[in-house]
Design an enzyme around this catalytic site. Structure first.
Site, PDB file in Angstrom:
ATOM      1  N   CYS A  49       0.856  -1.182   0.000  1.00  0.00           N
ATOM      2  CA  CYS A  49       0.000   0.000   0.000  1.00  0.00           C
ATOM      3  C   CYS A  49       0.897   1.239   0.000  1.00  0.00           C
ATOM      4  CB  CYS A  49      -0.889  -0.011   1.243  1.00  0.00           C
ATOM      5  SG  CYS A  49      -1.914   1.470   1.418  1.00  0.00           S
ATOM      6  N   CYS A  52       0.402   3.178   3.535  1.00  0.00           N
ATOM      7  CA  CYS A  52       0.883   2.717   4.847  1.00  0.00           C
ATOM      8  C   CYS A  52       1.949   1.633   4.791  1.00  0.00           C
ATOM      9  CB  CYS A  52      -0.291   2.242   5.698  1.00  0.00           C
ATOM     10  SG  CYS A  52      -1.001   0.662   5.159  1.00  0.00           S
ATOM     11  N   CYS A  67      -7.122  -5.039 -18.871  1.00  0.00           N
ATOM     12  CA  CYS A  67      -8.087  -4.024 -18.429  1.00  0.00           C
ATOM     13  C   CYS A  67      -7.484  -2.627 -18.329  1.00  0.00           C
ATOM     14  CB  CYS A  67      -8.708  -4.423 -17.091  1.00  0.00           C
ATOM     15  SG  CYS A  67      -7.584  -4.373 -15.679  1.00  0.00           S
ATOM     16  N   CYS A  98      -7.322  -1.038   1.564  1.00  0.00           N
ATOM     17  CA  CYS A  98      -6.227  -1.567   2.379  1.00  0.00           C
ATOM     18  C   CYS A  98      -6.790  -1.982   3.733  1.00  0.00           C
ATOM     19  CB  CYS A  98      -5.146  -0.508   2.556  1.00  0.00           C
ATOM     20  SG  CYS A  98      -3.826  -1.016   3.685  1.00  0.00           S
ATOM     21  N   CYS A 101      -5.027   0.598   6.587  1.00  0.00           N
ATOM     22  CA  CYS A 101      -5.295   2.046   6.663  1.00  0.00           C
ATOM     23  C   CYS A 101      -6.623   2.461   6.036  1.00  0.00           C
ATOM     24  CB  CYS A 101      -4.146   2.839   6.045  1.00  0.00           C
ATOM     25  SG  CYS A 101      -4.010   2.734   4.250  1.00  0.00           S
ATOM     26  N   HIS A 104      -8.442   3.505  -0.451  1.00  0.00           N
ATOM     27  CA  HIS A 104      -9.023   2.934  -1.673  1.00  0.00           C
ATOM     28  C   HIS A 104      -7.907   2.435  -2.580  1.00  0.00           C
ATOM     29  CE1 HIS A 104     -11.593   2.628  -5.244  1.00  0.00           C
ATOM     30  NE2 HIS A 104     -10.623   3.252  -5.896  1.00  0.00           N
ATOM     31  N   ASP A 111     -14.462 -11.795 -12.957  1.00  0.00           N
ATOM     32  CA  ASP A 111     -14.103 -12.225 -14.316  1.00  0.00           C
ATOM     33  C   ASP A 111     -12.620 -12.562 -14.456  1.00  0.00           C
ATOM     34  OD1 ASP A 111     -13.002  -9.695 -14.153  1.00  0.00           O
ATOM     35  OD2 ASP A 111     -14.047  -8.888 -15.897  1.00  0.00           O
TER      36      ASP A 111
END
Length: 134
Positions: A49, A52, A67, A98, A101, A104, A111
Site C-alpha cells: 500500500c 501505509c 483491463c 487496504c 489504513c 481505496h 471475471d
C-alpha cells in the site's frame, strides 16, 4: 508511519502522499486506464500500500487481464484487503481497500482466471509501491 494510520487527519495524509496518490487512495479516485506504472510491469516482488506500506499482493498473483490496470488473482494475505459495496457512478461494484489504513485501492470483479479462483483485483498503480525480491 504511525501504528494506527486510520487515525491520521486529511492534512497529514496530504503531507505524506502525492496529489495523485491522495486523490486515489483517500478520495477513491481512479487513474486513467493504461497509464499506471505497474500495468505492464512483471518483476518478481511484493506490492505494498502506497499509503501505509502494508503488503497487499505478490507478483505470483499478478496477470495481464488487458483491463488497463494492474490485475491480481488474490491478495497476499486474507486480511491484507477489505471489500465493501460501491454504488457510485451508477454501478454496483465491490471496492477494495487496504486492510490496515482503509485507503481505496481499486475494485474486484468476478471475471478473473477461473483456474485461479475467478477473481480480478483491478488496482490503481498509484495505490501501490513495489519491492523487488532479493
Amino acid at each position: 508511519m504511525t501504528d494506527n494510520p486510520k487515525a491520521l487527519t486529511e492534512e497529514e495524509w496530504r503531507q505524506r502522499l502525492t496529489a495523485e496518490q491522495f486523490h486515489i487512495l483517500r478520495e477513491a479516485g481512479t487513474e486513467r486506464a493504461f497509464t499506471g506504472k505497474y500495468d505492464k510491469f512483471y518483476e518478481d516482488g511484493e506490492y505494498m500500500c502506497a499509503a501505509c506500506g502494508t503488503r497487499l499482493f505478490i507478483s505470483a498473483a499478478k496477470y495481464n487481464s488487458g483491463c488497463g490496470w494492474p490485475a491480481f488473482t488474490k491478495p497476499s494475505d486474507e486480511d491484507a484487503v477489505e471489500e465493501r459495496r460501491d454504488t457510485s457512478h451508477g454501478m454496483i461494484r465491490t471496492e477494495v481497500l487496504c486492510g490496515k489504513c482503509g485507503s481505496h485501492l481499486g475494485h474486484v470483479f468476478p471475471d478473473g482466471p477461473p483456474e485461479e479462483g475467478g477473481l480480478r483485483y483491478c488496482i490503481n498503480s498509484a495505490a501501490l509501491e513495489f519491492a523487488k525480491d532479493d
